[in-house]
Enzyme design. Structure first.
Site, PDB file in Angstrom:
ATOM      1  NE  ARG A 271     -15.198  29.271  31.190  1.00 25.48           N
ATOM      2  CZ  ARG A 271     -14.453  29.335  30.117  1.00 25.48           C
ATOM      3  NH1 ARG A 271     -14.157  30.504  29.574  1.00 25.48           N
ATOM      4  NH2 ARG A 271     -13.954  28.262  29.539  1.00 25.48           N
TER       5      ARG A 271
ATOM      6  CG  ASP B  60      -9.287  22.783  33.549  1.00 35.12           C
ATOM      7  OD1 ASP B  60      -9.664  22.243  32.479  1.00 35.12           O
ATOM      8  OD2 ASP B  60      -9.707  23.885  33.939  1.00 35.12           O
TER       9      ASP B  60
END
Lengths: 367, 367
Positions: free
Chosen positions: A56, A251
């Protein structure tokens, strides 16, 4: 970076001399309690590794996506599947996580680099070296982010006449979120190695506790002083002069400077602004979505409600999930939020620090 | 309020006809997984019950303090101890929790009411009835807070033409935090009973998870629709129009309108302000510290770091604590923060709603 004194990256090729090499990753689900390496041989295994968060972090899932394309092309070659299979497999990889744009970036880089070749061993070889190149670029970008962000910490250290510089970070934007070095933690590692006294406030980062589980573990392995806090605590520390600087990852960054990051980032940005504390975003330019003008268009991933209803941790030397609410209680789990550019002091990229409110972001598009 | 359809308060006298009656409380440490009643017979047991949070919540610890004084006076009478013992015992009760001013208020009310009597059975009797009276006052105040806050919800319901009113609350300021009804949840319960469609966003409230464990349990027992969220989530919901109103409790309110409440309240107040969402504090006037002009003087309790490092929950039908970070990771645990009055839309008290920025708070001092 260091794991018990040994050098590791988060993702690498096992037996890299062969074009049929497998990919290996640190399976982050078991950290900090257990260090496990997972071997991935098919694109399907990579899809699972990304969607179930064995790997991740915005940068790492971009690189994992690239390696996923390599595994796809290898599989097509060895099993005689056509380009339609590759198209479907890369779409599947693309849809594992919706928010971080790096995933799309990593996969598209691979497709544009290798798909002009016919379906032969050369294409597999090029896919392998291209994915390794993307991993190296990611690590290199993070190192440069560290070098570009270091002067911010140095200046605060000078102003504080050598007293400890206290830095808040949210979630994990360390080396575990990239191939190496990290984004938000990269300047901190460099400052620490240079002998500057730094101390990191680590947000727990519910619901998945990447701060408590990953950031704390990274800092421990690198010997950087740190203290774990509940996500609720940052505002109080800022009000009381206990935070000099906030650095978080991202992100997805829109062209206007709005950015998506782990849920709760917006709340810390508000508190930093209210207390006139510099708030920096650290991210490689692969995190910028040049097709997106404003943050409002960023898709926000919703994950399982059970990640809120249960907490994972160590009990009797075993990692277990405990229920923290009545069995009947419904929950909702948004994984990211969007922080408006007006709350951002600057964005630290591998190409330099840019003002989030200026037109400098759009100019980073050239390579 | 309701527990599986049966009426309960949080604290009561067992066998109330005798002046040697014991005090009983719901032991909130085991909620929501187990409902347990604890019997308290000595002031020492009450000290433990308050400091180890068998009972918690600003109003309830005030009432528990009052019952603690009753147990002290009863013990002094039955064991022939002098008023010096009473002085030391009440000091000990007073020092169990530093932030909520209601504790001081409850204890001081008792001392001024009963200590003029000589050390005889009449003093014990008066102490018993006085503590019961304080408990009743607390419940009555909370009911009035509900009535005074109800129009706020009604007006939003009208404006939304009957669509659900979405209310965010932090921590537990429900009936479990008082004798009955609660502060922040009291208007919500009244609105729900009146047939207004309400839905409550329940902040988990790390590190002790009073939202997940207590508020969710209360709302479930009363049949009020609700959804559990990580503390990080509120800002995102506000940005997306999913919250119409915020109501929180308070542990101490300064005369200028600044107030202390569970850590993280300040972050939600900032987000509400940034998104122009009404942010109300609900608290009885016993929560106002008329000796304190500004919030900066409120003592902030620091609790065990292990409350941050571990999370308590149900595993295999047992309540256990799981470690969420590396064993070596240090943590810090501030239990409250201070929200400045400038972020507060209004304070809902039993005497009416006051503007946090006006001089109306000081005027509430008269009885």
């Amino acid at each position: 970076m260091q794991v018990n004194g040994q050098y590791f990256r988060t993702i690498w090729v096992y037996n890299a001399k062969s074009i049929f090499a497998d990919v290996q990753v640190i399976d982050q689900r078991f950290l900090p309690h257990r260090f496990e390496v997972e071997t991935l041989s098919t694109y399907k295994e990579m899809v699972t590794a990304i969607s179930d968060m064995h790997v991740r972090g915005s940068g790492l899932i971009g690189v994992a996506g690239a390696f996923g394309v390599y595994l796809t092309i290898r599989e097509a070659f060895t099993t005689g599947k056509n380009d339609e299979f590759i198209k479907r497999a890369t779409d599947e990889l693309m849809n594992t996580r919706p928010t971080a744009v790096n995933l799309k970036w990593g996969i598209e880089q691979m497709i544009s680099k290798v798909m002009h070749l016919p379906a032969n061993a050369d294409r597999v070889r090029l896919a392998l070296t291209s994915s390794q190149h993307i991993a190296n670029l990611d690590a290199e970008s993070c190192k440069r982010i560290g070098l570009n962000g270091l002067p911010i910490i140095e200046q605060i250290a000078v102003r504080k006449r050598g007293y400890t510089v206290n830095i808040l970070t949210h979630c994990n934007a360390g080396w575990l979120a990239f191939t190496d070095y990290g984004s938000a933690l990269s300047p901190i590692y460099l400052a620490h190695r240079k002998g500057i006294r730094v101390h990191v406030w680590v947000d727990e980062t519910r619901p998945r506790n990447q701060g408590a589980a990953l950031t704390a573990w990274e800092l421990l392995n690198e010997g950087v002083p740190h203290t774990l806090i509940a996500d609720n605590t940052g505002g109080h520390l800022m009000q009381n002069g206990m935070i000099d600087l906030v650095i978080v990852g991202a992100d997805r960054i829109a062209v206007n400077g709005d950015f998506a990051n782990k849920i709760g980032t917006y709340l810390k940005a508000l508190a930093a602004f209210d207390n006139q504390i510099p708030f920096y975003v650290a991210a490689p330019t692969s995190t910028i979505d040049f097709n997106l003008y404003r943050g409002i268009g960023i898709p926000i991933e919703q994950r399982s409600a059970n990640e809120v209803r249960y907490v994972s941790g160590l009990y009797n030397n075993k990692v277990v999930d405990v229920l923290i609410c009545p069995r009947e209680t419904p929950a909702i789990n948004y994984a990211f939020d969007v922080t408006p550019a007006r709350l951002v002091t600057g964005i630290i990229t591998e190409k330099g620090i840019v003002n989030a409110l200026s037109d400098e972001i759009a100019k980073l598009g050239g390579s």
